[in-house]
Design a protein around this motif. Structure first.
Motif, short mmCIF file in Angstrom:
data_model
loop_
_atom_site.label_atom_id
_atom_site.label_comp_id
_atom_site.label_asym_id
_atom_site.label_seq_id
_atom_site.Cartn_x
_atom_site.Cartn_y
_atom_site.Cartn_z
N GLU A 210 41.78 39.35 39.92
CA GLU A 210 41.27 38.35 39.16
C GLU A 210 42.59 37.86 38.28
O GLU A 210 42.45 36.91 37.55
CB GLU A 210 40.14 38.47 38.32
CG GLU A 210 39.01 38.67 39.04
CD GLU A 210 37.75 39.49 38.20
OE1 GLU A 210 36.58 39.37 38.88
OE2 GLU A 210 38.12 40.19 37.48
N PHE B 119 35.78 32.95 38.62
CA PHE B 119 34.78 33.85 38.02
C PHE B 119 33.46 33.34 38.27
O PHE B 119 33.12 32.16 38.01
CB PHE B 119 34.98 33.86 36.41
CG PHE B 119 36.32 34.55 36.23
CD1 PHE B 119 36.41 35.72 36.09
CD2 PHE B 119 37.67 33.90 36.36
CE1 PHE B 119 37.75 36.48 35.90
CE2 PHE B 119 38.77 34.61 35.98
CZ PHE B 119 38.86 35.84 35.88
N ARG C 106 31.79 31.77 33.33
CA ARG C 106 32.95 31.91 32.26
C ARG C 106 32.36 30.87 31.36
O ARG C 106 31.86 29.69 31.39
CB ARG C 106 34.50 31.83 32.62
CG ARG C 106 34.47 30.25 33.21
CD ARG C 106 36.26 30.14 33.26
NE ARG C 106 36.53 30.36 34.53
CZ ARG C 106 38.01 30.33 34.77
NH1 ARG C 106 39.07 30.30 33.99
NH2 ARG C 106 38.54 30.74 36.13
N SER D 270 33.70 39.48 34.59
CA SER D 270 34.43 40.03 35.66
C SER D 270 33.70 40.73 36.74
O SER D 270 32.87 41.41 36.36
CB SER D 270 35.28 40.92 35.13
OG SER D 270 36.36 41.54 36.16
N GLN E 257 36.67 43.89 37.31
CA GLN E 257 37.48 44.82 36.48
C GLN E 257 36.52 45.34 35.48
O GLN E 257 35.40 44.99 35.49
CB GLN E 257 38.40 43.83 35.81
CG GLN E 257 39.57 43.28 36.33
CD GLN E 257 40.62 42.68 35.68
OE1 GLN E 257 41.52 43.04 35.22
NE2 GLN E 257 40.28 41.18 35.86
N SER F 80 37.22 39.93 29.68
CA SER F 80 36.19 40.43 30.09
C SER F 80 34.90 40.94 29.28
O SER F 80 34.83 42.24 28.98
CB SER F 80 36.32 41.44 31.37
OG SER F 80 37.06 42.64 30.65
#
Length: 221
Positions: A96, A104, A107, A129, A132, A151
């Motif tokens: 990402e 994503f 968001r 995310s 992550q 995130s």
């Protein structure tokens, strides 16, 4: 790709109406006030009931478009953004932080519009995310340090489950873009945001995503 957007939707909490602004109010006007912004194809946004609440459904298949509201928010009065979201189909196996992985499933972002001084334009993206950990911040792969990614949800978050969020936008702007050295200087730099947007996008990866957003509310506390 620089994406100047931001969007919002539902929080089932009790808020003082004199100290809160509901930017979506989906039970009333829905997304009528929001403008569509397309970058690559068109993601599909519809409203309806989903798992116990009225929500905005977002479907993306190799597309990147969002909903944007141009409305100035005074963060000295209502610094907190409240929202809920749910992801049914995440975007796995993406880097990402790269241009090919800058997608994503969900968001929400806020923008400080620099106007003619475009170098003063800043955007903070609160992202879900898929790859992550929660709580990380990085520069956008296309826009660099003028767009910060945070995130709020990470790879450990469950799919099919509503999550309630609250962030102090004013403090997040200071933390991500830098403390200006004094309260006066910070207010000058970060007191107002000008645009709020939501986007579910999969254009860079060519994948599919499905997510849901609740009302987005700015509050005093």
């Amino acid at each position: 790709m620089v994406r100047w957007i931001i969007l919002l939707f539902s929080v089932n909490v009790f808020l003082n109406v004199n100290a809160a602004t509901n930017l979506t109010s989906m039970s009333h006007q829905g997304i009528d006030k929001w403008q569509s912004k397309q970058f690559s194809g068109e993601s599909i946004y519809t409203t309806g009931d989903y798992k116990g609440r009225l929500a905005l459904k977002a479907l993306s298949h190799k597309t990147a478009s969002g909903l944007m509201l141009e409305q100035q928010i005074d963060l000295s009065a209502t610094p907190y953004i409240n929202w809920s979201w749910l992801v049914e189909k995440p975007l796995l196996q993406l880097n990402e932080r790269s241009k090919t992985g800058d997608d994503f499933a969900a968001r929400i972002y806020v923008v400080i519009d620099g106007g003619f001084m475009v170098w003063n334009t800043k955007s903070l993206n609160y992202v879900w995310s898929s790859n992550q950990d929660k709580g990380l911040v990085w520069n956008n792969a296309f826009a660099g340090s003028s767009v910060k990614m945070m995130s709020v949800r990470g790879k450990e978050s469950q799919t099919g489950l509503w999550y309630e969020e609250k962030r102090n936008v004013y403090q997040d702007l200071i933390d991500t873009f830098g403390d200006q050295g004094s309260d006066k200087a910070n207010r000058k730099a970060y007191q107002y945001i000008d645009i709020i947007a939501i986007m579910t996008d999969t254009d860079n990866s060519g994948k599919q995503a499905e997510s849901y957003y609740g009302d987005i509310i700015f509050s005093e506390k």
